[in-house]
Design a protein around this motif. Sequence first.
Motif, PDB file in Angstrom:
ATOM      1  N   PHE A 182       0.657  -1.142  -0.087  1.00  0.00           N
ATOM      2  CA  PHE A 182       0.161  -0.104   0.088  1.00  0.00           C
ATOM      3  C   PHE A 182       0.887   1.142   0.173  1.00  0.00           C
ATOM      4  O   PHE A 182       2.098   1.372   0.421  1.00  0.00           O
ATOM      5  N   ALA A 183       0.136   2.271  -0.560  1.00  0.00           N
ATOM      6  CA  ALA A 183       0.905   3.642  -0.243  1.00  0.00           C
ATOM      7  C   ALA A 183       0.325   4.283   0.917  1.00  0.00           C
ATOM      8  O   ALA A 183      -0.811   4.169   1.093  1.00  0.00           O
ATOM      9  N   ALA A 184       1.256   4.736   1.976  1.00  0.00           N
ATOM     10  CA  ALA A 184       0.867   5.507   3.090  1.00  0.00           C
ATOM     11  C   ALA A 184       1.119   7.070   2.762  1.00  0.00           C
ATOM     12  O   ALA A 184       2.303   7.327   2.684  1.00  0.00           O
ATOM     13  N   LEU A 185       0.187   7.771   2.798  1.00  0.00           N
ATOM     14  CA  LEU A 185       0.467   9.371   2.381  1.00  0.00           C
ATOM     15  C   LEU A 185      -0.207  10.288   3.417  1.00  0.00           C
ATOM     16  O   LEU A 185      -1.240   9.959   4.281  1.00  0.00           O
ATOM     17  N   ASP A 186       0.572  11.475   3.363  1.00  0.00           N
ATOM     18  CA  ASP A 186       0.051  12.492   4.222  1.00  0.00           C
ATOM     19  C   ASP A 186       0.343  13.891   3.653  1.00  0.00           C
ATOM     20  O   ASP A 186       1.583  14.159   3.803  1.00  0.00           O
ATOM     21  N   ASP A 187      -0.651  14.464   3.131  1.00  0.00           N
ATOM     22  CA  ASP A 187      -0.335  15.659   2.385  1.00  0.00           C
ATOM     23  C   ASP A 187       0.110  16.869   3.132  1.00  0.00           C
ATOM     24  O   ASP A 187       0.806  17.758   3.002  1.00  0.00           O
ATOM     25  N   ALA A 188      -0.242  16.927   4.712  1.00  0.00           N
ATOM     26  CA  ALA A 188       0.262  18.017   5.450  1.00  0.00           C
ATOM     27  C   ALA A 188       1.878  17.718   5.788  1.00  0.00           C
ATOM     28  O   ALA A 188       2.292  18.505   6.234  1.00  0.00           O
ATOM     29  N   PHE A 189       2.549  16.541   5.509  1.00  0.00           N
ATOM     30  CA  PHE A 189       3.940  16.589   5.844  1.00  0.00           C
ATOM     31  C   PHE A 189       4.681  15.949   4.351  1.00  0.00           C
ATOM     32  O   PHE A 189       5.237  14.949   4.278  1.00  0.00           O
ATOM     33  N   ASP A 209       6.851  18.563  12.793  1.00  0.00           N
ATOM     34  CA  ASP A 209       5.695  18.142  13.296  1.00  0.00           C
ATOM     35  C   ASP A 209       5.019  16.912  12.901  1.00  0.00           C
ATOM     36  O   ASP A 209       4.010  16.566  13.414  1.00  0.00           O
ATOM     37  N   ARG A 210       5.849  16.364  11.987  1.00  0.00           N
ATOM     38  CA  ARG A 210       5.458  14.864  11.684  1.00  0.00           C
ATOM     39  C   ARG A 210       5.245  14.058  13.037  1.00  0.00           C
ATOM     40  O   ARG A 210       4.469  13.140  12.827  1.00  0.00           O
ATOM     41  N   ARG A 211       5.802  14.315  13.908  1.00  0.00           N
ATOM     42  CA  ARG A 211       5.945  13.383  15.188  1.00  0.00           C
ATOM     43  C   ARG A 211       4.548  13.200  15.699  1.00  0.00           C
ATOM     44  O   ARG A 211       4.199  12.141  16.258  1.00  0.00           O
ATOM     45  N   GLU A 212       3.812  14.362  15.424  1.00  0.00           N
ATOM     46  CA  GLU A 212       2.445  14.533  16.063  1.00  0.00           C
ATOM     47  C   GLU A 212       1.457  13.414  15.398  1.00  0.00           C
ATOM     48  O   GLU A 212       0.652  12.774  16.046  1.00  0.00           O
ATOM     49  N   ALA A 213       1.786  13.054  14.169  1.00  0.00           N
ATOM     50  CA  ALA A 213       0.985  12.348  13.264  1.00  0.00           C
ATOM     51  C   ALA A 213       1.270  10.769  13.898  1.00  0.00           C
ATOM     52  O   ALA A 213       0.339   9.749  13.608  1.00  0.00           O
ATOM     53  N   ARG A 214       2.470  10.701  14.292  1.00  0.00           N
ATOM     54  CA  ARG A 214       3.015   9.248  14.971  1.00  0.00           C
ATOM     55  C   ARG A 214       2.075   8.738  15.958  1.00  0.00           C
ATOM     56  O   ARG A 214       1.851   7.523  16.256  1.00  0.00           O
ATOM     57  N   ARG A 215       1.307   9.679  16.616  1.00  0.00           N
ATOM     58  CA  ARG A 215       0.202   9.323  17.652  1.00  0.00           C
ATOM     59  C   ARG A 215      -0.779   8.342  17.295  1.00  0.00           C
ATOM     60  O   ARG A 215      -1.248   7.831  17.833  1.00  0.00           O
ATOM     61  N   ARG A 216      -0.956   8.553  15.802  1.00  0.00           N
ATOM     62  CA  ARG A 216      -2.083   7.586  15.388  1.00  0.00           C
ATOM     63  C   ARG A 216      -1.549   6.152  15.158  1.00  0.00           C
ATOM     64  O   ARG A 216      -2.320   5.230  14.819  1.00  0.00           O
ATOM     65  N   GLY A 217      -0.206   5.906  15.199  1.00  0.00           N
ATOM     66  CA  GLY A 217       0.331   4.698  14.753  1.00  0.00           C
ATOM     67  C   GLY A 217       0.323   3.426  15.586  1.00  0.00           C
ATOM     68  O   GLY A 217       0.281   2.440  15.166  1.00  0.00           O
TER      69      GLY A 217
END
Length: 254
Positions: free
Chosen positions: A31-38, A148-156
């Motif tokens: 799969f492709a894992a994507l995040d336009d914010a980062f 700031d991408r570290r904040e997205a890691r909270r979802r992981g």
Amino acid sequence: MPSPELRRINAFLSDFARRQAAHTVALPGGFAALDDAFAHSRANNQVVIDESSVDPETLPAIVDEALGHLPHRMISVFDDAVATACAEPLLRAGYTQATHLVMLHTGPVPAAGRAEEVDLAALRLPLARRWRGFLPDVDDEVIRHLVDRREARRRGADVVQFIGARTEAGEVASWADLYLDPASGIAQIEDLITSETQLGRGYANAVLATALRRAADSDCATRFLTADAADWPRHWYERHGFTAIGQSHCFDRG
């Protein structure tokens, strides 16, 4: 064949990438894992190959289509045999390959060090300063995305903590992520970094000890991290009770 524990760890890594993503796109073999914010963060905009059904010869074209809106390409392949099969077509397509050791903690669990859970606000300045040292030629937006991408890691993962050891003045001198999945008994320690001015003062020891103790106290008997197979930290981790049980691969271009 990878051991059952390595298969569990690989599944954890794949699941983390999927859960962290803002959105995913199913692809043949992964799969492709994507995040336009980062958009400047390769780890947040990558292709993950987690199935042996992938066709190595068509993989470069599949990745180009999935990541065509980005100037970079990054592919994570967690299974060593699959990565070996994919390597030649990707290298022909201009990719470089990096190998990472999956290192399992097999030593005694230490007492917690003088580190604590910290928030992203406390990490932002030392983390930005460290990234600027690693990447002196990039612009401020790239550094902001990498911080700031570290904040997205909270979802992981079910539990995500940032562990930091502070100087006497209160600044975070060394830090790492801790990802816990108590239901499966797996914990990952990721991105252990120390400020350049604080190297050699025991802060990383404190962060690692605290992370290991927190993982054990959360009933995570499988405690692991990944380390560059060609870099010196792998030997430091070995001295702290970690043993390599497998390897994963990252292919990068652009």
